[in-house]
Design an enzyme around this catalytic site. Structure first.
Site, PDB file in Angstrom:
ATOM      1  N   HIS A 308      -9.317  10.892 -23.223  1.00  0.00           N
ATOM      2  CA  HIS A 308      -8.255  11.061 -24.208  1.00  0.00           C
ATOM      3  C   HIS A 308      -8.532  12.306 -25.031  1.00  0.00           C
ATOM      4  O   HIS A 308      -9.692  12.612 -25.321  1.00  0.00           O
ATOM      5  CB  HIS A 308      -8.158   9.839 -25.130  1.00  0.00           C
ATOM      6  CG  HIS A 308      -6.850   9.773 -25.843  1.00  0.00           C
ATOM      7  ND1 HIS A 308      -6.624  10.419 -27.028  1.00  0.00           N
ATOM      8  CD2 HIS A 308      -5.684   9.179 -25.489  1.00  0.00           C
ATOM      9  CE1 HIS A 308      -5.371  10.204 -27.389  1.00  0.00           C
ATOM     10  NE2 HIS A 308      -4.771   9.465 -26.473  1.00  0.00           N
ATOM     11  N   ASP A 366      -3.861   3.115 -20.827  1.00  0.00           N
ATOM     12  CA  ASP A 366      -3.152   3.046 -19.548  1.00  0.00           C
ATOM     13  C   ASP A 366      -3.962   2.376 -18.451  1.00  0.00           C
ATOM     14  O   ASP A 366      -3.421   1.984 -17.428  1.00  0.00           O
ATOM     15  CB  ASP A 366      -2.753   4.459 -19.091  1.00  0.00           C
ATOM     16  CG  ASP A 366      -1.657   5.020 -19.967  1.00  0.00           C
ATOM     17  OD1 ASP A 366      -0.779   4.247 -20.368  1.00  0.00           O
ATOM     18  OD2 ASP A 366      -1.683   6.230 -20.252  1.00  0.00           O
TER      19      ASP A 366
END
Ligand code: CMC
Length: 431
Positions: A308, A366
């Site tokens: 991320h 996700d």
């Protein structure tokens, strides 16, 4: 914005420039470079905006080091366990948790806007059956500006409010219909006696031939997925919405732009890409091969659902999503499915691997959401549309904030030009 109490000094040659420094309520200080070009004649250079604040905002705060995500100051884990999606929509839009009466009013307003203009059915039918539901969503949401003329004037606060409610209310219907269309089933109309998440599941899975009862554990899990994706400050799709809106474009066009940006595999498209990757890996014994590929600088392959830009410790949304995945799989009695075994083993190996530890790569939201959605019976192509419908409230809250901000001006980045300098046109016969 408050007055700057500190300043930084930039020296270029023998000239010095004082740059004001603003202190936020949380997060790092921000150096104000707005007057830099006017005073010093230089631009700053920051591809990917890794060090640039593009706006001020009071909606969402992320501390990537601590793995903290706050909406209007409230931690995401508290919101996910104690609240529900429409209450969070209210919080994001209006800044405070609603009173019971305000929440009832808001829920009623959203529920009453869930139907689509009937003419839009024809619009859906214009797509090929094999169209990706995200392609349909980009088209249908953009087309809302052709159906709802009474909520496109962004200068009118009342119209902005109606557009916000319409988008939050209609997005589940649009996503569910995109799904129904892609699997060749009839559209199911919204039901006002169901809550937001249950209504969405009903529109996706009910068929006219028989009764469909929404399992409360599944609708709770769905609601949690909506909550965990509701907003994430100035990410790529939100910045796209803000940039599109800065030109004065109508809200439906701006949200369509956000959906288009979200679709990419580095952003919202990662949930589909992650599940496809797990399927491609197939069995636990093939994991090392894929780990080796992810580490190979000459191979563009990345472990989808890992890493991320902001979180460098853990993704707090993933922690809640992982619990939810366990609950759903337990309910559906599929703890031992091969996909899940690959996911769990991949997570274990990657978390122990030096490469991933050193680069601070760990499973993001996700990684787990796809496992839940697959277990619920969604096709992988629906994963990103579900992200888009959840994120709509975040996009709208940021859009509303931006339009109400007196400092709002058209977004217009500069560039470091490395092309040819001026040269004369060469006639075709002389090239
Ligand atoms: N697998 C293998 N290596 C990776 C991965 C990955 N998933 N992510 C980053 N790296 C490596 C990358 O190769 C680079 O190595 P080096 O420094 O040697 O060049 C280093 O880690 C830093 O990567 P980056 O691309 O500069 O980092 P970024 O902040 O620009 O990218 C990201 C963040 C999320 C785009 C990236 O981690 C990625 O592509 N992850 C996979 C896609 C994904 O899961 N996206 C969903 C994000 S969460 C939901 C959302 O917000 O949309």
């Amino acid at each position: 914005m408050t007055d700057a109490k500190k300043s930084a000094t930039l020296t270029i040659g023998d000239q010095s420039y004082a740059l004001p420094i603003f202190s936020p309520t949380a997060g790092p200080d921000v150096i104000d470079i707005r007057k830099l070009y006017g005073e010093a004649g230089v631009f700053t250079y920051d591809p990917g905006f890794t060090s640039t604040a593009s706006c001020d905002s009071t909606i969402t705060f992320i501390d990537g080091g601590k793995g903290e995500l706050l909406h209007r100051g409230y931690p995401i884990d508290q919101l996910a366990s104690k609240s529900h999606y429409l209450e969070i929509c209210y919080l994001l839009l209006y800044g405070e948790l609603p009173t019971a009466a305000a929440l009832e009013d808001f829920e009623l307003t959203i529920t009453r806007h869930t139907m689509l203009h009937e003419q839009m059915v024809n619009f859906f039918r214009g797509f090929r059956r094999d169209a990706h539901p995200m392609a349909i969503m980009v088209g249908v949401v953009g087309a809302m500006s052709a159906f709802y003329h009474d909520s496109t004037d962004i200068a009118d606060p009342q119209q902005r409010e109606i557009a916000s409610h319409r988008l939050i209310a209609k997005m589940p219907t649009i996503a569910a219909w995109a799904y129904k269309y892609s699997i060749g089933q009839p559209f199911v109309y919204p039901r006002n006696d169901l809550d937001y998440a249950a209504n969405f599941l009903h529109m996706c899975f009910a068929v006219p031939a028989e009764e469909y009862h929404v399992d409360p554990i599944l609708s709770r899990a769905m609601d949690r997925i909506f909550i965990l994706h509701a907003d994430h400050e100035q990410n790529a799709s939100t910045s796209t919405v803000r940039l599109a809106s800065s030109s004065g474009a109508n809200p439906f066009a701006c949200i369509a732009a956000g959906i288009a940006c979200l679709w990419g595999p580095a952003h919202g498209g990662a949930n589909q890409a992650c599940l496809e990757m797990l399927k491609e890996i197939g069995t636990v014994d093939r994991i090392p091969e894929f780990i080796a590929r992810a580490k190979d600088k000459d191979d563009p392959f990345r472990l989808m659902g890992f890493g991320h830009r902001v979180y460098k410790n853990f993704d707090p949304r993933a922690t809640v999503m992982k619990q939810s995945a366990d609950e759903v799989l337990d309910l559906l009695g599929i703890e031992n499915n091969p996909l899940l075994q690959v996911a769990k083993e991949l997570e274990r190996i990657a978390l122990e691997d030096e490469y991933f530890a050193e680069k601070k790569l760990f499973p993001n939201v996700d990684f787990y959401s796809g496992i839940i959605l697959e277990a619920m019976g969604f096709t992988t192509s629906m994963f990103t549309p579900i992200f888009a419908l959840s994120r709509t409230v975040g996009w709208i809250s940021q859009w509303k904030e931006m339009i109400a901000d007196p400092q709002n001006k058209i977004g217009r980045p500069r560039q470091l030009y490395l092309g040819e300098t001026a040269r004369d046109y060469v006639d075709i016969e002389n090239r």
